[in-house]
Design an enzyme around this catalytic site. Structure first.
Site, PDB file in Angstrom:
ATOM      1  N   GLU A  66       0.822  -1.205   0.000  1.00 47.72           N
ATOM      2  CA  GLU A  66       0.000   0.000   0.000  1.00 47.72           C
ATOM      3  C   GLU A  66       0.860   1.261   0.000  1.00 47.72           C
ATOM      4  OE1 GLU A  66      -3.530   1.901   2.898  1.00 47.72           O
ATOM      5  OE2 GLU A  66      -2.363   0.148   3.516  1.00 47.72           O
ATOM      6  N   LYS A 132      -9.040   2.860  -2.714  1.00 48.34           N
ATOM      7  CA  LYS A 132      -9.423   2.266  -1.425  1.00 48.34           C
ATOM      8  C   LYS A 132     -10.782   2.787  -0.977  1.00 48.34           C
ATOM      9  CE  LYS A 132      -7.327   1.572   3.189  1.00 48.34           C
ATOM     10  NZ  LYS A 132      -6.094   1.864   3.977  1.00 48.34           N
ATOM     11  N   CYS A 168      -5.774  -2.955   2.067  1.00 44.67           N
ATOM     12  CA  CYS A 168      -5.690  -3.012   3.537  1.00 44.67           C
ATOM     13  C   CYS A 168      -7.056  -3.084   4.218  1.00 44.67           C
ATOM     14  CB  CYS A 168      -4.864  -1.837   4.059  1.00 44.67           C
ATOM     15  SG  CYS A 168      -4.037  -2.206   5.646  1.00 44.67           S
ATOM     16  N   SER A 310      23.193   2.883  33.151  1.00 47.12           N
ATOM     17  CA  SER A 310      23.134   3.100  34.601  1.00 47.12           C
ATOM     18  C   SER A 310      23.476   1.870  35.429  1.00 47.12           C
ATOM     19  CB  SER A 310      21.727   3.562  34.978  1.00 47.12           C
ATOM     20  OG  SER A 310      20.783   2.512  34.782  1.00 47.12           O
TER      21      SER A 310
END
Length: 563
Positions: A66, A132, A168, A310
Site C-alpha cells: 500500500e 481504497k 488493507c 546506569s
C-alpha cells in the site's frame, strides 16, 4: 485488462476483449520491501529492480504494498502541491518494463480528489486503477484527513483468471470482497501497510482465513516492512487458499520477494516448501524494537547513538537492542555515577559494555551537580532538600548526553519504559532528554521478560543476571527503590494495562480485583502527567494503545476519576 478511467465512481470491471491467452499457471511475486516515506525516486527504482528480478525468475505478476511509491504513512506530504506531478513522473519511468504485470500502491490525485490507490501497469501502459474504499480513522490511522473514499469495484482479466483488487482496511470489512466475489472474481490481491502490534499476525491470519472461506476465494496479501518514525511494519505477507489455509508466508521483519504459483484450472496455489519460523511473543516484540530503532537512526542520518548506561535493567535492555540494531561500532555507552550510585551498578554496567564490545566511558557528575546546587543555593534560600535535588542529578546527566550528541552527531536514546512514562516516574530534561525512546511502549514487567529472552539467545548472557534479579532503583537518594514510590510492577502494570490499553474506567478496574485506593492513585498519576508524555521523545509502537498519535488527551481538563 480493465479499462483506464478517470472516474473513481465508475465500475472499471471489463472482461470483454481480453487478448491474453489462458495458461495453466500464473506466477505471483509478493514484494515485501521497505519503501521510505517521501523518497519517490528511490522507491520507484526499488520497484524497477524487483520487477525485473521477479520477471527473470518467472513471475507474471508482482504486487507491491500500500502506497509503496510514496511510503506509508506519508501524512501531510499528501497535501504538497507538487505531489501529483511527482507521482505521475515516477509511474512513467516504469513504462519500459515489459512482460510482467505490476500492481503498485500509490496516491492518485485528480479533479475528483486524492485517493489511496493501486495502479495496474503492463507493457508500458496503466491499464486501470483502484481506489481504497474503507478509510480507517482510528488508532494511528488518519486517512479521512487526506483521502477521498473510493466507490468502485475493480477486476481485471489476466491469462485466464479474474483478479479483484483491495487495499488493507477494505479486507477487514465484509462488503468489498463480497462485491468482488459477486462480480466474478477468481482471486483477490490485497495491498497493505499494516503496522505491527503484539500478536497482530495471528489476527491477520484469522481474518484472512475467514474472508477466504466466506467467499471461497484465494487471497494474495502483501504487507509493508520496516520502521517509519514510531511505527514498524512487520511484513508477514501471505497467500491464502480459498479454504482459508495458508499456502505461503513471508518471514516477519525482513525484506522478501515471495513467489507463489496459481493453478488456473483449480484456482489453487502451490504449497510453500518451507514455512518461516513462528515467532514467540517476546521474539516478535524484540524484533520490532530492533527494526524500529535501526530504521529511525539510519534513515535520519545519525552516525551512531549514545546510551546513558546506569547498571539498571532498562538501560541494559536498551543497550542490547541498540547493538543488535546498529552494531557495536555505532553504539556509545556513558556511565554517569553520583554519590548514590552503587558499586554493583558500576560493575554491571562495565561488564555489559565489555560483553557487547561497545565504547564505554565513565563520566562522574559530582562536580556538575554541586555546581548547579551552589548556583541555586541563594535562590533556594535554605529550603529543605526534596525531589528538586534528585532531579538535578538526572538533568546533569541529560546535559552531558546532549552535549556529547551535539559535539559528535550521535543520537541520544532514552531508556524510560511505558510504566514510568505512564505515572510520571521520570524527569523532564533529565532522563527524558533524547531523540528516541526504545522502551516507550514496553511495560516494566515486559522489560524483564525481554531481558531474559535476550539472555537465552546466547550461551553467555549479555545482561548480567543480577541486573535482572535485584530490585530496580533510580539511585537518586540513599537506598532508594522504585517501590518506595510505586506499587509492585506486576500490580502497577495490571492497572495501567486496564486503564490505558483497554480503556477501562475506575470501577471496571476495581472489579478485576485491584485495590480501590491503589487504582485511584495510579489513575491520578497517569492523568496528572500528560504534559510530561507530550514532551517525551518518540518510541516504537508495539501495543494496541501506545503513547503518541493514538492516545490524545487534553493537557488541561477537569475530568474526574469517579464521574
Amino acid at each position: 485488462m480493465s479499462k483506464d478511467t478517470d472516474n473513481p465512481n465508475s465500475n472499471t470491471s471489463d472482461k470483454a476483449g481480453n487478448t491474453n491467452k489462458p495458461q495453466d499457471t500464473v506466477n505471483f511475486a509478493l514484494a515485501q520491501t521497505h519503501f521510505l516515506v517521501g523518497d519517490i525516486a528511490t522507491n520507484v527504482e526499488k520497484m524497477r529492480t524487483l520487477a525485473l528480478q521477479a520477471r527473470e525468475q518467472g513471475a507474471d505478476v508482482i504486487v507491491f504494498p500500500e502506497l509503496a511509491l510514496l511510503g506509508y504513512p506519508p501524512q501531510d506530504l499528501l497535501l504538497r502541491p507538487s505531489l501529483s506531478g511527482r507521482v505521475k513522473s515516477a509511474l512513467s519511468t516504469l513504462s519500459d518494463i515489459d512482460d510482467i504485470v505490476m500492481i503498485v500502491g500509490y496516491p492518485h490525485v485528480d479533479h475528483h480528489g486524492t485517493f489511496n490507490s493501486a495502479a495496474i501497469l503492463h507493457n508500458g501502459h496503466q491499464k486501470g486503477f483502484y481506489h481504497k474504499q474503507i478509510l480507517p480513522n482510528y488508532g494511528v490511522f488518519d486517512e479521512r484527513r487526506y483521502f477521498d473514499k473510493g466507490r468502485n469495484q475493480v477486476l481485471f482479466d489476466y491469462k485466464g483468471i479474474t483478479i479483484g483488487l483491495l487495499i488493507c482496511e477494505d479486507l477487514w470489512e465484509k462488503g468489498p470482497i463480497s462485491e468482488l466475489q459477486k462480480q466474478g472474481a477468481d482471486l483477490i490481491v490485497s495491498l497493505n501497510a499494516s503496522p505491527f502490534e503484539i500478536e497482530k499476525q495471528d489476527n491477520r491470519k484469522t481474518m484472512l482465513a475467514k474472508r477466504s472461506r466466506e467467499n471461497k476465494l484465494p487471497i494474495v496479501y502483501v504487507n509493508a516492512v520496516g520502521g517509519q518514525d514510531d511505527l514498524v511494519f512487520d511484513g508477514g505477507s501471505m497467500v491464502v487458499q480459498a479454504d482459508g489455509s495458508i499456502a505461503h508466508e513471508a518471514p516477519r521483519f525482513m525484506n522478501q520477494l515471495l513467489f507463489a504459483t496459481l493453478d488456473v484450472k483449480t484456482a489453487k496455489f502451490n504449497d510453500q516448501t518451507k514455512a518461516p519460523l513462528t515467532l514467540s511473543r517476546e521474539s516478535e516484540m524484540y524484533q520490532a524494537l530492533v527494526v524500529g530503532l535501526r530504521d529511525y537512526v539510519n534513515h535520519s542520518g545519525f552516525s551512531g547513538i549514545i546510551v546513558g548506561l546506569s547498571g539498571g535493567i532498562d538501560s541494559a535492555l536498551t543497550l542490547c537492542i541498540a547493538v543488535d540494531a546498529l552494531g557495536a561500532d555505532k553504539v556509545y555507552a556513558v556511565m554517569m555515577p553520583y554519590e548514590y550510585t552503587s558499586q554493583i551498578s558500576l560493575e554491571d554496567a562495565q561488564a555489559q559494555a565489555r560483553r557487547l564490545n561497545v565504547s564505554y566511558t565513565v563520566c562522574p557528575i559530582f562536580d556538575a551537580v554541586e555546581g548547579i546546587r551552589h548556583t541555586l543555593a541563594p535562590l533556594f534560600n535554605k529550603s529543605p532538600a526534596d525531589t528538586t535535588e534528585e532531579n538535578i542529578q538526572a538533568r546533569a546527566r541529560g546535559v552531558i548526553l546532549m552535549a556529547l550528541s551535539n559535539k559528535f552527531g550521535h543520537l541520544v536514546i532514552t531508556t524510560g519504559n511505558k510504566s514510568e512514562l505512564a505515572v510520571g516516574y521520570s524527569t523532564l530534561y533529565g532522563d527524558m532528554a533524547g531523540g528516541f525512546d526504545v522502551l516507550k511502549d514496553v511495560y516494566k514487567s515486559q522489560v524483564y521478560k525481554l531481558a531474559s529472552y535476550r539472555n537465552r539467545l546466547e550461551d553467555t548472557p549479555v545482561i548480567p543476571e543480577r541486573v535482572i534479579t535485584r530490585p530496580p532503583s533510580a539511585e537518586l537518594r540513599p537506598d532508594q527503590k522504585d517501590q518506595d514510590s510505586l506499587p509492585d510492577y506486576d500490580v502497577l502494570d495490571g492497572i495501567l494495562t486496564s486503564y490505558i490499553d483497554e480503556d477501562m474506567g475506575y470501577q471496571e478496574i476495581i472489579d478485576k480485583g485491584f485495590d480501590a485506593e491503589m487504582v485511584a492513585k495510579v489513575i491520578r498519576m497517569v492523568d496528572n502527567t500528560e504534559y510530561k508524555r507530550l514532551q517525551s521523545p518518540i518510541g516504537t509502537k508495539i501495543s494496541h494503545k501506545a503513547f503518541g498519535r493514538e492516545r490524545r488527551y487534553p493537557l488541561v481538563n477537569k475530568w474526574s476519576i469517579k464521574g
